[in-house]
Scaffold this active site. Structure first.
Site, mmCIF file in Angstrom:
data_model
loop_
_atom_site.group_PDB
_atom_site.id
_atom_site.type_symbol
_atom_site.label_atom_id
_atom_site.label_comp_id
_atom_site.label_asym_id
_atom_site.label_seq_id
_atom_site.Cartn_x
_atom_site.Cartn_y
_atom_site.Cartn_z
ATOM 1 N N TYR A 13 -7.451 5.146 5.765
ATOM 2 C CA TYR A 13 -7.775 6.293 5.554
ATOM 3 C C TYR A 13 -8.030 5.714 3.829
ATOM 4 C CZ TYR A 13 -3.472 4.558 2.864
ATOM 5 O OH TYR A 13 -2.760 4.145 2.003
ATOM 6 N N ARG A 32 -15.530 2.525 -0.724
ATOM 7 C CA ARG A 32 -13.990 1.898 0.028
ATOM 8 C C ARG A 32 -13.834 2.356 1.372
ATOM 9 N NH1 ARG A 32 -8.774 2.051 -3.948
ATOM 10 N NH2 ARG A 32 -8.847 4.479 -2.711
ATOM 11 N N ARG A 80 -3.707 0.049 25.601
ATOM 12 C CA ARG A 80 -2.740 -0.374 24.961
ATOM 13 C C ARG A 80 -3.418 -1.883 25.490
ATOM 14 N NH1 ARG A 80 1.200 -4.129 24.679
ATOM 15 N NH2 ARG A 80 2.176 -3.838 22.533
ATOM 16 N N HIS A 82 -4.348 -5.452 22.935
ATOM 17 C CA HIS A 82 -4.823 -6.131 21.984
ATOM 18 C C HIS A 82 -6.252 -5.717 21.047
ATOM 19 C CE1 HIS A 82 -0.467 -6.558 22.099
ATOM 20 N NE2 HIS A 82 -0.791 -6.997 21.217
ATOM 21 N N LYS A 127 -7.622 -1.163 3.033
ATOM 22 C CA LYS A 127 -6.845 0.651 3.374
ATOM 23 C C LYS A 127 -6.898 0.906 4.418
ATOM 24 C CE LYS A 127 -6.032 4.175 0.120
ATOM 25 N NZ LYS A 127 -5.058 3.857 -0.486
ATOM 26 N N GLU A 159 0.187 -6.511 -7.222
ATOM 27 C CA GLU A 159 -0.151 -4.629 -7.065
ATOM 28 C C GLU A 159 1.321 -4.383 -7.012
ATOM 29 O OE1 GLU A 159 -2.338 -2.737 -4.429
ATOM 30 O OE2 GLU A 159 -1.748 -4.151 -2.822
HETATM 31 N N1 PDD Z 1 -2.240 4.649 -2.316
HETATM 32 N N2 PDD Z 1 -2.204 -0.262 -3.949
HETATM 33 C C1 PDD Z 1 -2.279 0.064 -2.955
HETATM 34 C C2 PDD Z 1 -1.386 0.061 -2.266
HETATM 35 C C3 PDD Z 1 -2.321 1.513 -2.598
HETATM 36 O O1 PDD Z 1 -1.444 2.281 -1.386
HETATM 37 C C4 PDD Z 1 -2.824 2.930 -4.130
HETATM 38 C C5 PDD Z 1 -2.980 4.281 -3.569
HETATM 39 C C6 PDD Z 1 -3.573 1.850 -4.743
HETATM 40 C C7 PDD Z 1 -3.969 3.147 -5.341
HETATM 41 O O2 PDD Z 1 -5.516 3.517 -4.915
HETATM 42 P P1 PDD Z 1 -6.348 4.383 -5.597
HETATM 43 O O3 PDD Z 1 -6.160 4.518 -7.329
HETATM 44 O O4 PDD Z 1 -7.741 4.394 -5.489
HETATM 45 O O5 PDD Z 1 -5.329 5.725 -5.292
HETATM 46 C C8 PDD Z 1 -3.310 0.513 -4.776
HETATM 47 C C9 PDD Z 1 -2.558 6.438 -2.350
HETATM 48 C C10 PDD Z 1 -2.970 6.714 -3.255
HETATM 49 C C11 PDD Z 1 -1.791 6.298 -1.622
HETATM 50 O O6 PDD Z 1 -1.505 5.450 -0.589
HETATM 51 O O7 PDD Z 1 -1.385 8.027 -1.261
#
Ligand code: PDD
Length: 272
Positions: A13, A32, A80, A82, A127, A159
């Site tokens: 996403y 990304r 389903r 894996h 992501k 983070e």
């Molecule tokens: N989240 N780290 C994580 C784990 C995140 O989920 C996000 C963003 C960031 C920051 O990434 P960016 O600057 O590209 O938004 C870092 C989004 C906003 C969300 O899941 O809603």
């Protein structure tokens, strides 16, 4: 129901901020997206210009000037099993909500965070929609009345549950390098660009948990929070002296630059 994202969290996403009906840093978000899809072997169903036009339609059909566009690509529907099946048609979903960035009042107060062990997997650079770990950590933070969970792995800052983290020590802004342990934030890159452009002292290097706890300032960054100060960590005020428990002076500079940068970019560049 048999969509792989529903069964396995098998999808990617993006969350793209939109200011005055223009997508901010669209090319970076799409790059990304492409990298995450490639990592888990999903063929990107659209090229950048097709994505741009789809996102443009979503923006157009929603009432807000500032929006948060969410897009999701899943591997598709299959019995389903894996192992990643081949040849599926990816499911594409887009939506928008009003973009609500932190208010002046929220920024003046700052947020509260707790430090938690980062128990997520070792591919946080992807992501993925498999956000169970992040959601769980955020809920543990909320249980303690905190807005964010700041995560450490093997004694070092990674983070936060949905944002990247910067600290300030003795006037120097420090953030961990990109790796498989953090999401490469688009906002993280913008903040580093701003620090460079304004000759603000900064380092991209590992941050120990001890340094995190002793920081003069802590910021979190994301597409929805922009740059946001954390003023309480594990129930203790962050910082010292007159800035104790308040957003610090380096934050104030970076935040002001961020707002100017955003306005300039949105006026000049070609966007959706
Ligand atoms: N989240 N780290 C994580 C784990 C995140 O989920 C996000 C963003 C960031 C920051 O990434 P960016 O600057 O590209 O938004 C870092 C989004 C906003 C969300 O899941 O809603």
């Amino acid at each position: 129901m048999l969509d792989r994202a529903f069964m396995f969290g098998d999808g990617i996403y993006e969350v793209i901020p939109v200011y005055s009906r223009r997508a901010f840093r669209l090319a970076e978000h799409l790059a990304r997206l492409e990298a995450s899809l490639r990592a888990i072997r999903i063929d990107n169903p659209h090229d950048p210009s097709q994505w741009s036009s789809l996102i443009g339609k979503v923006i157009e059909h929603n009432p807000w000037q500032d929006q948060s566009v969410y897009l999701q690509v899943t591997r598709g529907v299959a019995p389903r099993e894996h192992q990643f099946p081949q040849g599926l048609t990816p499911t594409v979903f887009l939506m928008a909500n009003a973009l609500v960035t932190p208010s002046k009042d929220q920024i003046e107060r700052g947020g509260s965070a707790i430090v938690l062990a980062d128990f997520r997997w070792l591919h946080c650079e992807v992501k993925s929609v498999s956000l169970l770990g992040n959601c769980w950590l955020r809920t543990l933070a909320a249980d303690c009345g905190c807005t964010e969970a700041i995560l450490v792995r093997d004694g070092f800052l990674t983070e936060a549950s949905s944002s990247n983290v910067f600290i300030v020590r003795d006037g120097v802004v420090i953030t961990p390098p990109k790796s498989n342990l953090i999401l490469p934030g688009v906002t993280y890159d913008v903040v580093l660009e701003i620090l460079r452009a304004n000759a603000m002292a900064h380092q991209v290097r590992q941050v120990s948990e001890t340094e995190l706890r002793a920081a003069d300032e802590i910021w979190v960054t994301s597409s929805s929070k922009e740059i946001f100060p954390i003023t309480t960590l594990d129930s203790k005020p962050v910082g010292q002296g007159e800035n104790l428990g308040k957003p610090g002076p380096v934050f104030a500079r970076a935040y002001a630059h961020y707002q100017v940068f955003k306005a300039t970019v949105m006026r000049s560049a070609a966007h959706v």
